[in-house]
Write an enzyme that holds these catalytic residues in place. Structure first.
Site, short mmCIF file in Angstrom:
data_model
loop_
_atom_site.label_atom_id
_atom_site.label_comp_id
_atom_site.label_asym_id
_atom_site.label_seq_id
_atom_site.Cartn_x
_atom_site.Cartn_y
_atom_site.Cartn_z
CG HIS A 55 8.36 0.07 -5.97
ND1 HIS A 55 7.49 -0.49 -5.05
CD2 HIS A 55 8.21 -0.64 -7.11
CE1 HIS A 55 6.85 -1.48 -5.62
NE2 HIS A 55 7.26 -1.61 -6.87
CE1 TYR A 58 12.60 -4.36 -1.69
CE2 TYR A 58 13.36 -4.14 -3.95
CZ TYR A 58 12.44 -4.61 -3.04
OH TYR A 58 11.37 -5.34 -3.46
CB SER A 103 3.12 -3.85 -1.70
OG SER A 103 4.23 -3.13 -2.23
CG HIS A 104 0.16 -2.82 -7.41
ND1 HIS A 104 -0.67 -2.53 -8.46
CD2 HIS A 104 1.42 -2.56 -7.88
CE1 HIS A 104 0.03 -2.14 -9.51
NE2 HIS A 104 1.30 -2.15 -9.18
CG ASN A 105 0.50 -1.42 -0.24
OD1 ASN A 105 -0.06 -2.47 -0.50
ND2 ASN A 105 1.53 -1.35 0.58
CG HIS A 106 1.07 4.50 -2.27
ND1 HIS A 106 2.28 5.13 -2.19
CD2 HIS A 106 0.66 4.31 -1.00
CE1 HIS A 106 2.59 5.31 -0.91
NE2 HIS A 106 1.63 4.81 -0.18
CD GLN A 250 1.27 0.01 -12.71
OE1 GLN A 250 0.36 0.26 -11.94
NE2 GLN A 250 2.50 -0.27 -12.31
CG ASP A 278 8.27 -9.32 -14.47
OD1 ASP A 278 9.35 -9.58 -13.89
OD2 ASP A 278 7.40 -8.59 -13.96
CG ASN A 516 9.71 -10.68 3.71
OD1 ASN A 516 9.86 -9.53 3.28
ND2 ASN A 516 10.73 -11.51 3.83
CG ASN A 554 7.27 -5.39 -2.33
OD1 ASN A 554 6.18 -4.94 -2.04
ND2 ASN A 554 8.13 -4.69 -3.04
#
Length: 754
Positions: A55, A58, A103-106, A250, A278, A516, A554
């Protein structure tokens, strides 16, 4: 537990360490030992494990993503490209826009509300860290079948999380997608986009120059939530038992984030920030290593000074925590009082935790002992790079050969009418008002277009101080089609870009730049890596042809449960600029007695179509052709016609073809139409998904100037009929009252989700 210091690491070289449990391979762990000349301490291992995770590093995608740079078109508008927290483009009049999608998929599968909410929070902070005021968000969502039980668990929480967080921040949600497909069951995609504005001479970067400058951690306190989120959830195959990983998700506090936004903007205005980052994935580990690596090369940090919500946290946990609403700034010593005063004004906790050095080392202490002593670049920039094997999927040839040509097709007017209604009421094409009504689309009063328009649009004036002297606006659209990419990932990625590019142009804005979010299965599967490589190659080639650079984005791998991967799903966001927002083009048919015009050529292209998917449950053949030159010419016609005041309404043609575009155009303004199909095959005319097409309506006297403009650009222009009445009427075939269209279109999602 004994504190693992650098001194102790030297004295106990053979001590077993839990690197595999942290997601590291044997050779990766050995490389860390070679870099340090000893075994890592527990804290150093924590840093390398998260920074070298898929993550963050890459490591499987870098070799392919380089094409976005090598093939990048020359663009004077590009101010900041890939490699920073977000890309920045010049939009004129001294203003710049920064935007990015991630993304914040899982996490959103494990804990839908918090997973989605913190996805929004994280992308907003990326925009803040560039020196910008965030002004809007969008989201691109994918779920399993709409009626599947797990979708009913996940979707409401995701929507609540996105809406709740964004609404509390006062950010309008101006667009996005909601797509259903069985391949996403157990692996939803939650891709969040944010856009911000700033003066183009006030860009901030993630760098830590100047030995002696102070390192300030400000925002929320650090807690146990999100420990290892990047490596635990987003960098490994997603198994059924992954719901047990809730502690890695989180927890967001949008009210603190709102204070943080205003605090950061005042800090920038006061010019007391040298560099800023950040704290998102990998938390303190990421912020310290990246800032130090991009600065003068060194930093010294006292971890005891990190403000904690949980005083029992050990150094390794502090370093891996991904607690939200945190920022790290580099500040000159003389500016510390002013910095702290501004933070105090906004009730944002701020603590000096270290200082910049020129030693080339990141050194961290705990209780006076050195627990980290590493070259920061080795963690931030010099992680492993894999050239994974690529193999075309075993069934790809058979999949492409099994096109929809033999599927039964409607032929009579009654059958065509029923097919239209079936598609219009299907979950993917039905109204998403049940979702978007939970988002505030117009907060702050600067939204001029929002869902269900093809693109969201915002005026710049009144968003930022000093912008009142411009009529300029920005437009944004996100698009992607996993079925197209499954059939042909190269073309599928190009079609994703083409649709987003077209949607921006349909609004009257000129496409300018691309971000993207590339969602794929496991990179350790050669077939998935072939899909990924082809998609990246296709997108890079398309950007070069269309002249729009990739500003950043991402990669989200491991989107699969067990061995079942999702469809390859490249999601593309396009940002465009319009000189005068009063010249924007509204969606659909806005009045009666207007000419209805189809722009572009229709071919028999039904592979991966909504008709094949909804009516027959079929996926096979080839996707529509990606004619990028045709897309570029069409966009030129649309933006020129909008600027010249020729267009009264417009809508792109994509999923569901002309039939759905006509129905949605009628619904947008509550106005019917009577049209004659231009071709010999009504079914193909209505349901083909050929790209590079748009439906527009113009005043009768504007038709000839539009036709002349199309002729100059080489864009086909077909007059179909006129707007008016209370029904969608296809001459000699069928008619459907607008109210019947509305009933079918609006009842689906409320019927499923209540």
């Amino acid at each position: 537990m004994t504190l693992d210091t650098v001194k102790r690491a030297l004295e106990t070289p053979g001590e077993r360490q839990p690197y595999a449990e942290l997601g590291m391979k044997d050779d990766e762990y050995q490389r860390v030992r070679e870099i340090l000349g000893r075994r890592p301490t527990g804290s150093e291992l924590a840093i390398y494990s998260v920074m070298w995770s898929e993550h963050c590093s890459y490591k499987s995608s870098k070799v392919h993503l380089r094409q976005f740079g090598t093939k990048a078109p020359k663009s004077e508008a590009l101010l900041v490209g890939m490699g920073e927290n977000a890309g920045v483009v010049d939009i004129g009049d001294g203003w710049a826009a920064t935007f990015k999608i991630e993304s914040h998929n899982h996490p959103s599968y494990v804990e839908p509300h918090q997973g989605a909410a913190t996805g929004v929070g994280g992308i907003v902070r990326d925009i803040m860290s560039m020196g910008a005021r965030p002004i809007a968000v969008m989201d691109s969502l994918r779920f399993g079948g709409a009626t599947q039980p797990d979708t009913r668990r996940v979707l409401p929480g995701v929507v609540e999380g996105i809406g709740g967080y964004g609404n509390c921040l006062g950010l309008p949600n101006i667009g996005g997608e909601v797509v259903f497909d069985p391949c996403y069951i157990g692996n939803p995609l939650v891709n969040a986009l944010c856009v911000g504005l700033l003066r183009k001479d006030q860009i901030k970067l993630a760098t830590a120059p100047g030995p002696g400058n102070k390192v300030v951690l400000f925002g929320a306190r650090t807690g146990a939530d999100g420990i290892g989120g990047a490596s635990v959830l987003a960098s490994a195959t997603f198994e059924e038992e992954s719901q047990a990983k809730r502690p890695a998700v989180q927890v967001g506090d949008p009210f603190m984030e709102k204070l943080l936004i205003e605090c950061c903007l005042e800090l920038y205005q006061a010019d007391v920030v040298v560099g800023i980052q950040d704290l998102g994935a990998a938390g303190v580990s990421c912020a310290t290593t990246e800032l130090a690596a991009k600065g003068t090369g060194g930093m010294r940090v006292n971890l005891n000074l990190v403000p904690l919500r949980d005083p029992t946290l050990r150094p390794e946990e502090i370093l891996m925590s991904e607690s939200q609403e945190r920022m790290m700034a580099v500040v000159a010593p003389d500016d510390i009082p002013a910095f702290m005063a501004i933070c105090d004004k906004w009730d944002v906790p701020a603590t000096v935790i270290g200082e910049v050095t020129d030693t080339g080392r990141l050194v961290m202490t705990w209780d006076g002992d050195v627990i980290v002593d590493i070259p920061p670049g080795t963690a931030a920039d010099e992680g492993p790079v894999y050239e994974r094997p690529l193999v075309e999927p075993a069934g790809q040839t058979a999949l492409n050969a099994a096109g929809p040509c033999r599927l039964p097709r409607p032929t009579t007017g009654a059958e065509l009418r029923q097919t239209l209604l079936t598609l219009l009421g299907s979950p993917n094409l039905a109204s998403k008002e049940w979702v978007t009504s939970q988002y505030d689309r117009y907060v702050r009063g600067n939204t001029v277009l929002a869902q269900p328009a093809d693109a969201g649009m915002l005026r710049i004036s009144e968003v930022m101080p000093g912008a009142q002297d411009t009529d300029r606006g920005i437009a944004l659209a996100t698009d992607g089609n996993g079925r197209y990419a499954k059939l042909d990932p190269y073309t599928g990625a190009q079609l994703a870009l083409a649709e987003a590019y077209r949607n921006v142009a349909v609004s009257g804005a000129s496409p300018l730049a691309v971000t993207n979010c590339l969602n794929f299965g496991s990179p350790e599967d050669p077939e998935v890596m072939w899909q990924f490589a082809e998609a990246v190659r296709g997108l890079a080639d398309a950007c070069r042809t269309l002249g729009v650079p990739v500003t950043g984005g991402n990669v989200s791998f491991y989107n699969q449960t067990g061995t079942d991967a999702i469809h390859p799903t490249p999601v593309v966001g396009v940002l465009g600029v319009i000189d005068d927002v009063s010249r924007r083009v509204r969606p659909g048919f806005v009045a009666g007695d207007l000419r209805v015009v189809l722009l572009g050529e229709t071919r028999e292209e039904l592979g991966g179509s909504e008709w094949a998917h909804v009516v027959h449950g079929h996926l096979g053949g080839l996707p529509p052709r990606a004619d990028l030159e045709a897309e570029r010419r069409l966009a030129s016609v649309l933006t020129t016609a909008a600027a010249d005041g020729l267009l009264e309404g417009s809508h792109d043609l994509s999923d569901g073809g002309l039939a759905i575009a006509l129905a949605e155009s009628c619904l947008a303004g509550g106005v019917g139409c009577t049209v004659t199909l231009p071709g010999d095959d009504p079914f193909v005319d209505l349901f083909s998904e050929s790209a590079a097409r748009a439906l527009v309506c113009v005043r009768p006297e504007a038709f000839d100037p539009l036709a002349e403009l199309c002729a100059r650009q080489g864009v086909a222009c077909h007059g179909l009929g006129v707007t008016g009445g209370t029904a969608l009427s296809i001459e000699n075939l069928f008619g459907v009252p607008v109210e019947e269209l509305r009933e079918v279109h609006t009842k689906t999602l409320p019927g499923i989700f209540g």
